[in-house]
Write an enzyme that holds these catalytic residues in place. Structure first.
Site, PDB file in Angstrom:
ATOM      1  N   ASN A 162      18.876   2.036  -1.650  1.00  0.00           N
ATOM      2  CA  ASN A 162      18.481   2.682  -2.899  1.00  0.00           C
ATOM      3  C   ASN A 162      18.647   1.679  -4.033  1.00  0.00           C
ATOM      4  OD1 ASN A 162      18.618   4.337  -5.350  1.00  0.00           O
ATOM      5  ND2 ASN A 162      18.694   6.080  -3.967  1.00  0.00           N
TER       6      ASN A 162
ATOM      7  N   HIS B 181      14.808  14.927   0.529  1.00  0.00           N
ATOM      8  CA  HIS B 181      13.686  14.024   0.272  1.00  0.00           C
ATOM      9  C   HIS B 181      12.370  14.719   0.631  1.00  0.00           C
ATOM     10  CE1 HIS B 181      16.858  10.908   0.307  1.00  0.00           C
ATOM     11  NE2 HIS B 181      16.027  10.220  -0.445  1.00  0.00           N
TER      12      HIS B 181
ATOM     13  N   SER C 256       0.809  -1.217   0.000  1.00  0.00           N
ATOM     14  CA  SER C 256       0.000   0.000   0.000  1.00  0.00           C
ATOM     15  C   SER C 256       0.844   1.269   0.000  1.00  0.00           C
ATOM     16  CB  SER C 256      -0.946   0.009   1.203  1.00  0.00           C
ATOM     17  OG  SER C 256      -0.203  -0.028   2.415  1.00  0.00           O
TER      18      SER C 256
ATOM     19  N   LYS D 183       9.394  11.440   4.547  1.00  0.00           N
ATOM     20  CA  LYS D 183      10.480  10.502   4.839  1.00  0.00           C
ATOM     21  C   LYS D 183      10.924  10.688   6.281  1.00  0.00           C
ATOM     22  CE  LYS D 183      14.847   8.644   3.105  1.00  0.00           C
ATOM     23  NZ  LYS D 183      14.318   7.269   3.068  1.00  0.00           N
TER      24      LYS D 183
END
Length: 245
Positions: free
Chosen positions: A118, A148, A13, A152
């Site tokens: 990453n 970011h 999700s 985050k």
């Protein structure tokens, strides 16, 4: 593998989970067999893929590799399930505690595991450039600035820490700065500063799909690997060597 790799999407999700589910049909060498979200799904089947809540994790069908972009709280159960079923694990979950990293090491004795901050192929190349620059620019200041989106949570980012580790391999002592603003997907600048000059190595992600595509590539490459802890660089080099051969 001649048959498609069976993939479990964990953290379905979330932003990355949604990207994985959307992009997976582009690849003929894999098939998403289940998707797991933190809360109970509103639909039990979406586009032919069974949906499960995290509390129902042990009820998912058999899979060859799990691709995980969730939160640290849900990581332990997934790792345990992968070990129990002998399935590989590709994880992009960041902010894991030291004991969870130790659990990955223990699990890697029994299954193939790739845990990365990453999954951008460009960042893999950036890490190599940072290590080489640090080794060549002895005594220069090294600063890593990462930006970011406002949602985050971990800081510095896992990617920034990974780039710092690359700089450390070259002999530098990196310092970190983090920005959280708007909807920035991800930007990392590694700056080396000497007297009268400066070198900057920069990576900017403009589309989150690059991370999902990298993770799906890793899943296919990892599914039939022997137990061990792998990096995305391992996967890329293996891909390049196979092409060259």
């Amino acid at each position: 593998m001649n048959t498609p790799v069976r993939v479990l999407v964990h953290g379905a999700s979330g932003r990355m989970g949604q990207s994985l589910s959307r992009l997976a049909p582009e690849r003929r060498d894999l098939q998403v067999v289940a998707a797991v979200s933190g809360s109970r799904p509103s639909q039990r089947v979406v586009d032919g893929v069974p949906q499960f809540a995290a509390s129902e994790l042990y009820g998912v069908p058999n899979f060859d590799v799990a691709v995980d972009f969730s939160l640290p709280a849900g990581f332990d159960a997934l790792l345990a399930l992968c070990v129990e079923r002998g399935a590989a694990l590709v994880s992009g979950t960041t902010g894991l505690a030291p004991e969870q990293q130790s659990a990955i090491d223990a699990g890697a004795a029994r299954i193939a595991v790739l845990s990365a901050a990453n999954f951008s192929l460009g960042v893999v190349v950036l890490g190599d450039l940072v290590r080489r620059a640090a080794a060549a620019l002895e005594g220069w200041d090294c600063d890593i600035v990462e930006s970011h989106h406002v949602h985050k949570k971990d800081t510095p980012s896992g990617t920034a820490l990974a780039l710092g580790a690359s700089a450390g391999q070259g002999g530098a002592e990196p310092r970190y700065a983090a920005l959280r603003a708007g909807d920035i997907i991800g930007e990392h600048t590694v700056q080396f500063t000497g007297m009268g000059e400066r070198v900057e190595l920069v990576h900017r992600a403009t589309n989150r799909d690059i991370f999902a595509r990298g993770a799906l590539l890793a899943a296919v490459r990892l599914a039939d690997r022997p137990p061990g802890r792998y990096t995305l660089r391992d996967i890329l080099l293996a891909d390049q060597n196979a092409t060259a051969g």
